[in-house]
Each structure stands twice: as structure tokens, then as C-alpha cells.
Design an enzyme around this catalytic site. Structure first.
Site, PDB file in Angstrom:
ATOM      1  N   CYS A  54       0.973  -1.171   0.149  1.00 26.25           N
ATOM      2  CA  CYS A  54       0.001  -0.133   0.112  1.00 26.25           C
ATOM      3  C   CYS A  54       1.045   1.168  -0.283  1.00 26.25           C
ATOM      4  O   CYS A  54       1.952   1.265  -0.475  1.00 26.25           O
ATOM      5  CB  CYS A  54      -0.890  -0.165   1.147  1.00 26.25           C
ATOM      6  SG  CYS A  54      -0.183  -0.049   2.902  1.00 26.25           S
ATOM      7  N   ASN A  85       2.232   1.303   4.560  1.00 27.45           N
ATOM      8  CA  ASN A  85       2.521   0.201   5.042  1.00 27.45           C
ATOM      9  C   ASN A  85       2.264   0.419   6.481  1.00 27.45           C
ATOM     10  O   ASN A  85       2.816  -0.219   7.390  1.00 27.45           O
ATOM     11  CB  ASN A  85       4.053  -0.004   4.968  1.00 27.45           C
ATOM     12  CG  ASN A  85       4.381  -1.595   5.163  1.00 27.45           C
ATOM     13  OD1 ASN A  85       5.502  -1.967   5.679  1.00 27.45           O
ATOM     14  ND2 ASN A  85       3.347  -2.617   5.107  1.00 27.45           N
ATOM     15  N   CYS A  88      -1.628   0.930   7.375  1.00 19.70           N
ATOM     16  CA  CYS A  88      -3.121   0.587   7.532  1.00 19.70           C
ATOM     17  C   CYS A  88      -3.293  -0.690   6.529  1.00 19.70           C
ATOM     18  O   CYS A  88      -3.568  -1.717   7.288  1.00 19.70           O
ATOM     19  CB  CYS A  88      -3.801   1.788   7.043  1.00 19.70           C
ATOM     20  SG  CYS A  88      -3.813   3.143   8.011  1.00 19.70           S
ATOM     21  N   ARG A  89      -3.632  -0.696   5.608  1.00 16.48           N
ATOM     22  CA  ARG A  89      -3.727  -1.660   4.453  1.00 16.48           C
ATOM     23  C   ARG A  89      -3.024  -2.718   4.315  1.00 16.48           C
ATOM     24  O   ARG A  89      -3.606  -3.714   4.836  1.00 16.48           O
ATOM     25  CB  ARG A  89      -4.315  -1.087   3.073  1.00 16.48           C
ATOM     26  CG  ARG A  89      -5.545  -0.056   3.159  1.00 16.48           C
ATOM     27  CD  ARG A  89      -5.663   0.638   1.806  1.00 16.48           C
ATOM     28  NE  ARG A  89      -4.715   1.547   1.700  1.00 16.48           N
ATOM     29  CZ  ARG A  89      -4.256   2.331   0.516  1.00 16.48           C
ATOM     30  NH1 ARG A  89      -5.162   1.971  -0.428  1.00 16.48           N
ATOM     31  NH2 ARG A  89      -3.184   3.222   0.536  1.00 16.48           N
ATOM     32  N   SER A  90      -1.845  -2.447   4.003  1.00 12.80           N
ATOM     33  CA  SER A  90      -1.214  -3.841   3.783  1.00 12.80           C
ATOM     34  C   SER A  90      -0.411  -4.581   5.017  1.00 12.80           C
ATOM     35  O   SER A  90      -0.700  -5.685   4.923  1.00 12.80           O
ATOM     36  CB  SER A  90       0.162  -3.456   2.937  1.00 12.80           C
ATOM     37  OG  SER A  90       1.077  -2.567   3.412  1.00 12.80           O
ATOM     38  N   ASP A 147      -8.085   3.785   0.819  1.00 15.33           N
ATOM     39  CA  ASP A 147      -7.282   4.156   1.917  1.00 15.33           C
ATOM     40  C   ASP A 147      -8.005   4.967   3.071  1.00 15.33           C
ATOM     41  O   ASP A 147      -9.027   5.664   2.821  1.00 15.33           O
ATOM     42  CB  ASP A 147      -6.377   5.470   1.276  1.00 15.33           C
ATOM     43  CG  ASP A 147      -5.331   5.854   2.302  1.00 15.33           C
ATOM     44  OD1 ASP A 147      -5.348   5.747   3.269  1.00 15.33           O
ATOM     45  OD2 ASP A 147      -4.527   6.760   1.794  1.00 15.33           O
TER      46      ASP A 147
HETATM   47  P1  4NP Z   1      -1.865   2.801   3.918  1.00 20.60           P
HETATM   48  O1  4NP Z   1      -2.574   4.032   4.623  1.00 20.60           O
HETATM   49  O2  4NP Z   1      -1.311   3.126   2.744  1.00 20.60           O
HETATM   50  O3  4NP Z   1      -2.955   1.772   4.085  1.00 20.60           O
HETATM   51  O4  4NP Z   1      -0.626   2.461   5.045  1.00 20.60           O
HETATM   52  C1  4NP Z   1      -1.735   5.371   4.743  1.00 20.60           C
HETATM   53  C2  4NP Z   1      -0.862   5.482   5.651  1.00 20.60           C
HETATM   54  C3  4NP Z   1      -0.314   6.832   5.732  1.00 20.60           C
HETATM   55  C4  4NP Z   1      -0.557   7.585   4.623  1.00 20.60           C
HETATM   56  C5  4NP Z   1      -1.684   7.638   3.654  1.00 20.60           C
HETATM   57  C6  4NP Z   1      -1.968   6.196   3.484  1.00 20.60           C
HETATM   58  N1  4NP Z   1       0.130   9.139   4.866  1.00 20.60           N
HETATM   59  O5  4NP Z   1      -0.399  10.014   3.792  1.00 20.60           O
HETATM   60  O6  4NP Z   1       0.893   9.218   5.762  1.00 20.60           O
END
Ligand code: 4NP
Length: 159
Positions: free
Chosen positions: A10, A13, A15-17, A127
Site C-alpha cells: 500500500c 505500510n 494501514c491496509r497492507s 485508503d
Molecule cells: P496505508 O494508509 O497506505 O493503507 O498504510 C496510509 C498511511 C499513511 C498515509 C497515507 C495512507 N500518509 O499519507 O501518511
């Protein structure tokens, strides 16, 4: 004994992954394939490298029996295209960013995770970072469904 190795990808790294990593680990352990299916996760961005998953992702996962606490964020690296048979991206932007780093001979290893979800499901795992708690529940719902399909697919590759 052959093995297959997969990496969920993702943006951050956190939240989703990592959620997908924990869900897939649980599903793979439940069918006794932990030594055959190797699982990791990574982010295309580097803002959160070394951090534990987002507290909301940990909490939502814990409520369904998944332990995200030991996971630490890392960034996708060139070696990942050799180490992993599949790099499973959460959304189309992740696919584009991963393909930018990917050697031409390894492009078929990069797929959307939701390709493995039942027909009719959304193509992307949205996201949840800037939204509310319900976004993390939706991530879990989507990832649980897609990982079941992914596991069925991987079992055919291991057979
Ligand atoms: P992820 O979520 O891609 O599912 O881990 C996010 C985590 C952090 C951010 C964006 C999405 N960020 O903008 O910091």
C-alpha cells in the site's frame, strides 16, 4: 517442497497492507500452510518506515483476532521483485508506483489484491488513513474476502 512468497503493498505500510499481512497469515496458518506460503508487506512511501501499524488498524484487527502489533513499516525495494512471486497492491496508484520500480521482466508479478475477491467486488481497497473507524472495518471486510480467493489461487500453484 515448493513455496510461494507474496508481498502486500500500500502507500504507507501502516494501514491496509499490514492488515492484509495479518489476515493472510491467519488464513494460511488455519489451513497448515505457513511453511509453504511466505508473507510480507511494504509501502511505496517512506514516511512511516520503522513504525508500528496505525493504532486504528491495530484496534480494528484486534477486534477480529488479528495481531498487527509486531509489524513494522518498510518501503518497497528493488530486491522485492526477485524475492516475491506476487506483489499485491491495494489500489491503482500503488500499482503505478510499484511498476515504476519494477524490472520489465517482473511486471506480471504486480497485481491488484482485489482481483482475487469474489466477482462484483470493488477493484481497490480504499485508503482509510484520513477517514473514520468505518474505513478500517471496510478494509478488513475487503481484505478477508480477497485473501480467501488469493489462498485458493495459491493452493493451485502449490499443488
Ligand atoms: P496505508 O494508509 O497506505 O493503507 O498504510 C496510509 C498511511 C499513511 C498515509 C497515507 C495512507 N500518509 O499519507 O501518511
Amino acid at each position: 517442497m515448493n513455496t510461494v512468497s507474496i508481498c502486500f503493498v500500500c502507500l504507507g505500510n501502516i494501514c491496509r497492507s499490514p492488515t492484509a499481512e495479518a489476515v493472510m497469515r491467519a488464513q494460511v496458518e488455519a489451513v497448515g500452510l505457513a511453511d509453504r506460503i511466505l508473507i510480507d508487506s511494504a509501502g511505496t512511501g517512506d514516511w512511516h518506515v520503522g513504525k508500528a501499524p496505525d493504532e486504528r488498524a491495530q484496534q480494528a484487527g484486534r477486534a477480529r483476532g488479528y495481531d498487527l502489533a509486531p509489524l513494522r513499516a518498510r518501503q518497497v525495494a528493488a530486491a522485492d521483485f526477485e524475492r516475491f512471486d506476487l506483489l499485491l497492491a491495494m489500489d491503482e496508484a500503488n500499482v503505478r508506483n510499484v511498476l515504476r520500480l519494477c524490472p520489465p521482466t517482473r511486471r506480471e508479478r504486480v497485481r491488484l489484491l482485489m482481483e482475487f475477491a469474489p466477482a462484483g467486488a470493488a477493484r481497490e481497497v480504499a485508503d482509510p488513513y484520513f477517514g473514520g473507524e468505518e474505513g478500517f472495518e471496510q478494509v478488513l471486510d475487503q481484505v478477508e474476502a480477497a485473501c480467501a480467493g488469493l489462498l485458493a489461487h495459491l493452493r493451485t500453484r502449490l499443488a
